[in-house]
Design an enzyme around this catalytic site. Sequence first.
Site, PDB file in Angstrom:
ATOM      1  CE  LYS A 187      -9.754  -0.395   4.485  1.00 43.66           C
ATOM      2  NZ  LYS A 187      -9.459   0.487   3.399  1.00 43.66           N
ATOM      3  CD1 TRP A 189      -2.801   1.446   0.547  1.00 38.75           C
ATOM      4  CD2 TRP A 189      -1.983   1.878   2.593  1.00 38.75           C
ATOM      5  NE1 TRP A 189      -3.528   2.475   1.086  1.00 38.75           N
ATOM      6  CE2 TRP A 189      -3.042   2.757   2.338  1.00 38.75           C
ATOM      7  CE3 TRP A 189      -1.326   1.964   3.818  1.00 38.75           C
ATOM      8  CZ2 TRP A 189      -3.460   3.715   3.262  1.00 38.75           C
ATOM      9  CZ3 TRP A 189      -1.738   2.914   4.742  1.00 38.75           C
ATOM     10  CH2 TRP A 189      -2.797   3.772   4.468  1.00 38.75           C
ATOM     11  CG  ASP A 200      -1.293  -1.830   8.259  1.00 42.06           C
ATOM     12  OD1 ASP A 200      -2.088  -1.533   9.173  1.00 42.06           O
ATOM     13  OD2 ASP A 200      -1.332  -1.296   7.128  1.00 42.06           O
TER      14      ASP A 200
HETATM   15  C1  LMR Z   1      -7.036   1.468  -0.011  1.00 44.88           C
HETATM   16  O1  LMR Z   1      -5.970   0.850  -0.054  1.00 44.88           O
HETATM   17  O2  LMR Z   1      -7.711   1.723  -1.008  1.00 44.88           O
HETATM   18  C2  LMR Z   1      -7.590   1.886   1.324  1.00 44.88           C
HETATM   19  O3  LMR Z   1      -6.758   1.441   2.342  1.00 44.88           O
HETATM   20  C3  LMR Z   1      -7.900   3.326   1.378  1.00 44.88           C
HETATM   21  C4  LMR Z   1      -6.683   4.197   1.423  1.00 44.88           C
HETATM   22  O4  LMR Z   1      -6.586   4.986   2.359  1.00 44.88           O
HETATM   23  O5  LMR Z   1      -5.831   4.117   0.529  1.00 44.88           O
END
Ligand code: LMR
Length: 398
Positions: free
Chosen positions: A246, A130, A211
Amino acid sequence: MFTRIDYYAGDPILGLMDKFAANTNPRKVNLGVGVYYDENGKLPVLECVKEAEQRIANPISPRPYLPMEGLAGHRKGCQELLFGRDAQILKDGLVATIATIGGSGALKIGAEFINQWFPHAKCYVSDPTWGNHIAIFEGSNVEVGKYPYYDKATGGIKFDEMIAFFDTLNKDDIILLHPCCHNPTGVDLTKEQWDTVLTVIQKRGLIPFMDIAYQGFGEDMDSDAYAIRKAVDMGLPLFVSNSFSKNLSLYGERVGGLSVVCATADEAKRVFGQLIFGVRRIYSSPPTHGGRVVDIVMNDEALHEQWISEVYSMRDRIKSMRLKLKSVLEAKIPERNFDYLTKQNGMFSFTGLTPEQVERLQSEFGIYMVSNSRLCVAGLNTSNVDYVANAMAEVLKA
Ligand code: LMR
């Protein structure tokens, strides 16, 4: 005065929400941001949350400053969910937990703590991860590196490479891990693989930072916490950031937690003190409302049970959309393998589409996914899945 300030290019995930809102195509589909929409394409308010909201509103109560660490019931809710209700470490007071402003807030407080107390440590994230993981740690002056993870060729994990890489790292280096529903790939480690990862982490004196933003969306609440509980059983020091965005569908309330597992109750007390000092320096204390909802749902037996079943029905609906998308794509392009769609876990699927194909889906069909080819399966429903599958087939065949 400000002409030397750089323009911000926008966030690759959150920026898609604005683009989606501006698109006038009536068939548009939002598969970008990691948000669960229901069968009608609506953001659900969970029944357990509705009940908690009724209790909060009746009577409307004052809004004092919360303690820096947040509400006791919110923190207890995080701990029991992550470590298990009867976890010995909770009874022994080995876990320092604070309520945080979403999972991002937990990562930020954790990153600040690491920068202050482990300034020599580097933080390693999966390749890919992420994007905000990197931004948050770098924003706290922690150097970030990547460890091998996703294998494009097989759609699996570069497991041997990953383990060999961990085996080269220095004591106290931080390994950022996703215990379930890996974001962005949806590709998770097996239990045996987790055991091996944690063994090398232990051997090299590394620090796992887990996480967990999708607990309950993979297998179930307990299985999704396997890596966390295994690290605890092995006596590892451990950071865990968790999010309720979520699984309580409370995105905008910004509710999460940061837990640090220590070796003694005295260590936990020291760490806790530094975490709340970190909170004080950044935002003083968390807001009341979301914390109250978490407190009520997590600590009321009946509401908690209802919550679990609501999470599992979201999980099952996502799984059914994976199957449906796969079957239409297979029918359209029989020579291509779409097994990845049902092997991956959680909200996301890494589709392997090129940035050009992702762009074509957006401009021609109003279908939004992240440019790294991440598709949020939770945005599909029986009314749009055929449209999406057909559009994907068209760009894949071109
Ligand atoms: C995502 O990965 O889409 C979510 O965790 C929202 C975000 O804050 O990026």
